[in-house]
Motif scaffolding. Structure first.
Motif, mmCIF file in Angstrom:
data_model
loop_
_atom_site.group_PDB
_atom_site.id
_atom_site.type_symbol
_atom_site.label_atom_id
_atom_site.label_comp_id
_atom_site.label_asym_id
_atom_site.label_seq_id
_atom_site.Cartn_x
_atom_site.Cartn_y
_atom_site.Cartn_z
ATOM 1 N N MET A 395 0.795 -1.220 0.000
ATOM 2 C CA MET A 395 0.000 0.000 0.000
ATOM 3 C C MET A 395 0.836 1.284 0.000
ATOM 4 S SD MET A 395 -2.963 -1.343 -0.127
ATOM 5 C CE MET A 395 -3.951 0.152 0.055
ATOM 6 N N ALA A 396 2.065 1.234 0.520
ATOM 7 C CA ALA A 396 2.861 2.460 0.624
ATOM 8 C C ALA A 396 4.314 2.094 0.893
ATOM 9 C CB ALA A 396 2.332 3.371 1.736
ATOM 10 N N VAL A 397 5.210 3.022 0.542
ATOM 11 C CA VAL A 397 6.642 2.907 0.840
ATOM 12 C C VAL A 397 7.041 4.168 1.606
ATOM 13 C CG1 VAL A 397 8.981 2.752 -0.097
ATOM 14 C CG2 VAL A 397 7.104 1.477 -1.186
ATOM 15 N N TYR A 398 7.622 3.993 2.793
ATOM 16 C CA TYR A 398 7.986 5.111 3.656
ATOM 17 C C TYR A 398 9.496 5.271 3.737
ATOM 18 C CZ TYR A 398 3.165 5.273 5.332
ATOM 19 O OH TYR A 398 1.798 5.398 5.401
ATOM 20 N N ARG A 399 9.941 6.522 3.919
ATOM 21 C CA ARG A 399 11.328 6.777 4.254
ATOM 22 C C ARG A 399 11.554 6.387 5.713
ATOM 23 N NH1 ARG A 399 14.107 10.122 0.559
ATOM 24 N NH2 ARG A 399 13.069 9.878 -1.453
ATOM 25 N N TYR A 400 12.807 6.277 6.076
ATOM 26 C CA TYR A 400 13.176 5.842 7.415
ATOM 27 C C TYR A 400 12.549 6.743 8.482
ATOM 28 C CZ TYR A 400 16.173 4.294 11.279
ATOM 29 O OH TYR A 400 16.648 3.795 12.467
ATOM 30 N N ALA A 401 11.888 6.124 9.456
ATOM 31 C CA ALA A 401 11.323 6.789 10.633
ATOM 32 C C ALA A 401 10.177 7.738 10.312
ATOM 33 C CB ALA A 401 12.403 7.535 11.423
ATOM 34 N N GLU A 402 9.640 7.701 9.103
ATOM 35 C CA GLU A 402 8.454 8.506 8.809
ATOM 36 C C GLU A 402 7.246 7.930 9.541
ATOM 37 O OE1 GLU A 402 8.881 10.568 4.421
ATOM 38 O OE2 GLU A 402 8.034 8.556 4.537
ATOM 39 N N PRO A 403 6.334 8.778 10.002
ATOM 40 C CA PRO A 403 5.118 8.263 10.628
ATOM 41 C C PRO A 403 4.317 7.406 9.644
ATOM 42 C CG PRO A 403 5.375 10.611 11.069
ATOM 43 C CD PRO A 403 6.402 10.256 10.040
ATOM 44 N N VAL A 404 3.986 6.194 10.054
ATOM 45 C CA VAL A 404 3.220 5.279 9.203
ATOM 46 C C VAL A 404 1.733 5.544 9.442
ATOM 47 C CG1 VAL A 404 2.672 2.865 8.729
ATOM 48 C CG2 VAL A 404 5.036 3.549 9.189
ATOM 49 N N THR A 405 1.054 5.989 8.407
ATOM 50 C CA THR A 405 -0.366 6.325 8.520
ATOM 51 C C THR A 405 -1.261 5.422 7.676
ATOM 52 O OG1 THR A 405 -0.118 7.967 6.750
ATOM 53 C CG2 THR A 405 0.148 8.748 9.012
ATOM 54 N N GLN A 406 -0.683 4.732 6.690
ATOM 55 C CA GLN A 406 -1.456 3.894 5.782
ATOM 56 C C GLN A 406 -1.748 2.536 6.419
ATOM 57 O OE1 GLN A 406 -2.650 4.403 2.383
ATOM 58 N NE2 GLN A 406 -3.716 2.565 3.096
ATOM 59 N N LYS A 407 -2.977 2.098 6.344
ATOM 60 C CA LYS A 407 -3.341 0.762 6.799
ATOM 61 C C LYS A 407 -2.884 -0.270 5.769
ATOM 62 C CE LYS A 407 -5.927 1.989 10.438
ATOM 63 N NZ LYS A 407 -5.669 1.524 11.831
ATOM 64 N N GLY A 408 -2.725 -1.520 6.225
ATOM 65 C CA GLY A 408 -2.368 -2.602 5.323
ATOM 66 C C GLY A 408 -0.884 -2.916 5.371
ATOM 67 N N PHE A 409 -0.399 -3.596 4.322
ATOM 68 C CA PHE A 409 1.007 -3.985 4.220
ATOM 69 C C PHE A 409 1.793 -2.837 3.611
ATOM 70 C CE2 PHE A 409 4.132 -6.001 1.166
ATOM 71 C CZ PHE A 409 5.128 -6.158 2.114
ATOM 72 N N VAL A 410 2.848 -2.400 4.315
ATOM 73 C CA VAL A 410 3.678 -1.295 3.847
ATOM 74 C C VAL A 410 5.149 -1.666 4.018
ATOM 75 C CG1 VAL A 410 1.892 0.370 4.490
ATOM 76 C CG2 VAL A 410 3.803 -0.074 6.071
ATOM 77 N N ILE A 411 6.008 -0.875 3.380
ATOM 78 C CA ILE A 411 7.454 -1.047 3.505
ATOM 79 C C ILE A 411 8.055 0.251 4.012
ATOM 80 C CG2 ILE A 411 9.613 -1.282 2.177
ATOM 81 C CD1 ILE A 411 8.158 -3.281 0.388
#
Length: 521
Positions: A395-411
């Protein structure tokens, strides 16, 4: 190399995919042992340790070595059927990968019932699984002061507050000699703010030196830090930030910080566990000290638990980008859209360039333990590692230590070093960690409890005080789904307060490890 009379063991080899030309050993095989793998019978040409690979048929020099139905490397010499296949005869050359996007999206069926865990409902609406008080050091120069504060309160006050799990100094080795407001500074601030605002933290104080690059007041201002989630009962006259140089030295700062926290402890202690939907959980998935069984037992079982979390509306976080390398094409197919898939490839390319700048490459498997456990190339490790992400859409790809707001499977982008990787995911909001290991990692985390999943039974038996779940039973016939259910149930129990074995041993004070990819000046 030992000699032995021919033996037969019909359960000694696992063929993981019809296209594979290697099989995985489930136990030690002596030279000259005859084994049946499907319709093939092979005789070992050397001693082969458990978790390692045996050639099922002849593999020519330069031909691909295939496991999981994917290329994990190429033969450096001709390999005969029954030969031990490992670093002595395989090279880690990255295969050409087909980056398709959003072609294999499969949404898990909704759970149908709303399951809950017993957690702490914070004043700002977030949900915690633990209740710690934190002393956060912005720079190494204030680290000892933070430890002194934690020790004094732990020795003198903590026993009075039964609802507080502990007082933790979150210290690190940097915070200065980096570019002000540069990438590393912003990344450090994201990490520190993620812990200061974490739902598993009931109260916090930030300690700086005063002259460092990573200014505590800058952190407070840029990330809007407020004590106790801005609660109306938070003392208005008590500071969130103290700088040693302004307070008047180490001893005075310790005394002042202890004074501040003593006023906050009763408020932090005034909590009780209440039912909270599982959909509010964010769970960090990690593997370390891996072996040849990781991608067969524990990681796929964690993947089942990951899909179950997603079906309940929760969040599963995969990371360790260098250990996705060589398997990223399987994740782009699961990306919810092309933009998400491209974001993953962007991080892969960044790591290739980053390694090249420092005279290295990421197409290797540097860990001695990984190799001893049977993993020959990084591609083999990556193909097993991504199994922790189950089959749900990316569902989403985040940079290091970014707040994770997306539900589901993320990286989340992170290095493969476990403490740094998990620090980023906890900073992103993970309230629970699931950690698979084949060699026997002793990792623990504060403030987010860590569930350890062993990939094989012999290691589980040796390290019973450290391993919470044994996924090695999958090699004996227990289904991956059954162990996945066990992991999911343990996540809920842990989130509800059941201590993990690492918690019972007090592990987690030394594992806070922010990642600094840039130069030190």
């Amino acid at each position: 190399m030992t000699q032995s009379s021919p033996t037969t063991d019909y359960k000694a080899l696992l063929v993981l995919h019809p296209d594979d030309n290697v099989a995985v050993t489930t136990q030690f095989l002596p030279q000259n042992a005859t084994c049946v793998a499907g319709s093939l019978s092979v005789r070992t040409r050397a001693d082969v340790p458990p978790g390692h690979k045996v050639a099922l048929n002849e593999i020519d020099t330069g031909a691909p070595v295939i496991k999981y139905g994917q290329i994990i490397g190429y033969a450096t010499t001709g390999i005969q059927a029954g030969e031990w296949v490992h670093v002595h005869n395989v090279v880690a050359t990255k295969p050409g990968l087909d980056y398709a996007f959003s072609t294999q999206i499969s949404h898990p069926a909704p759970s149908g019932t709303e399951q809950t865990f017993l957690g702490f409902r914070r004043r700002n609406g977030t949900a915690g699984t633990r209740n710690y008080v934190a002393i956060i050091s912005t720079v190494n120069c204030s680290a000892t002061t933070a430890k002194y504060v934690a020790k004094e309160l732990s020795d003198s006050d903590l026993s009075q507050f039964r609802n507080i799990d502990g007082i933790i100094p979150l210290v690190h080795k940097s915070g200065c000699a980096l570019a002000f407001d540069g990438d590393d500074h912003r990344q450090l601030n994201r990490t520190l703010a993620g812990f200061a605002n974490h739902p598993n933290i009931g109260a916090v104080i930030v300690l700086g030196l005063g002259c460092e690059t990573a200014q505590a007041t800058h952190l407070e201002r840029e990330h809007g830090l407020v004590q106790l989630g801005g609660a109306s009962d938070a003392p208005a006259d008590q500071p969130l930030v103290l700088n040693i140089q302004e307070v008047g030295g180490v001893r005075k700062t310790v005394a002042r910080a202890v004074e501040v926290l003593r006023e906050l402890l009763p408020i932090a202690n005034d909590v009780q566990r209440v039912p909270i939907p599982v959909s509010e959980l964010k769970v960090a998935m990690e593997c370390g000290g891996s072996d040849g069984n990781s991608g067969i037992t524990a990681n796929p079982a964690v993947g089942v638990a990951s899909d179950m979390l997603v079906a309940h509306g929760a969040t599963s976080i995969l990371s360790e980008t260098p250990e996705i390398y060589g398997a990223e094409h399987m994740l782009t197919r699961r990306a919810i859209n092309r933009e998400v898939g491209e974001a993953l490839l962007d991080r892969i390319h960044w790591w290739e360039e980053y390694a090249a700048k420092h005279g290295g490459s990421i197409d290797n498997n540097p860990s001695v333990g990984n190799k001893n456990g049977g993993l020959t190339t990084i591609y083999e490790k990556s193909l097993g590692a991504i199994a922790k992400g189950g089959t749900s859409p990316l569902m989403a790809v985040y940079r290091y230590a970014e707040p994770v707001t997306q539900k589901g499977f993320v990286i989340m982008d992170s290095p493969g070093f476990d403490p740094a990787s998990i620090t980023g995911k906890v900073a992103g909001g993970a309230q629970v960690v699931v950690f698979t290991t084949g060699r026997g990692s002793c990792y623990g985390c504060k403030p987010s409890p860590t569930i350890k999943v062993a990939t094989n039974t012999p290691m589980f038996e040796r390290m019973r005080d450290d391993m919470d779940i044994n996924a090695g039973v999958i090699l004996d016939g227990t289904s991956v789904e059954e162990v996945g259910q066990q992991i999911f149930d343990r996540i809920i129990a842990t989130a509800s307060g059941q201590p993990t074995l690492s918690e019972l041993q007090g592990i987690g004070d030394e594992e806070f490890c922010p990642w600094f990819p840039g130069p030190i000046f």
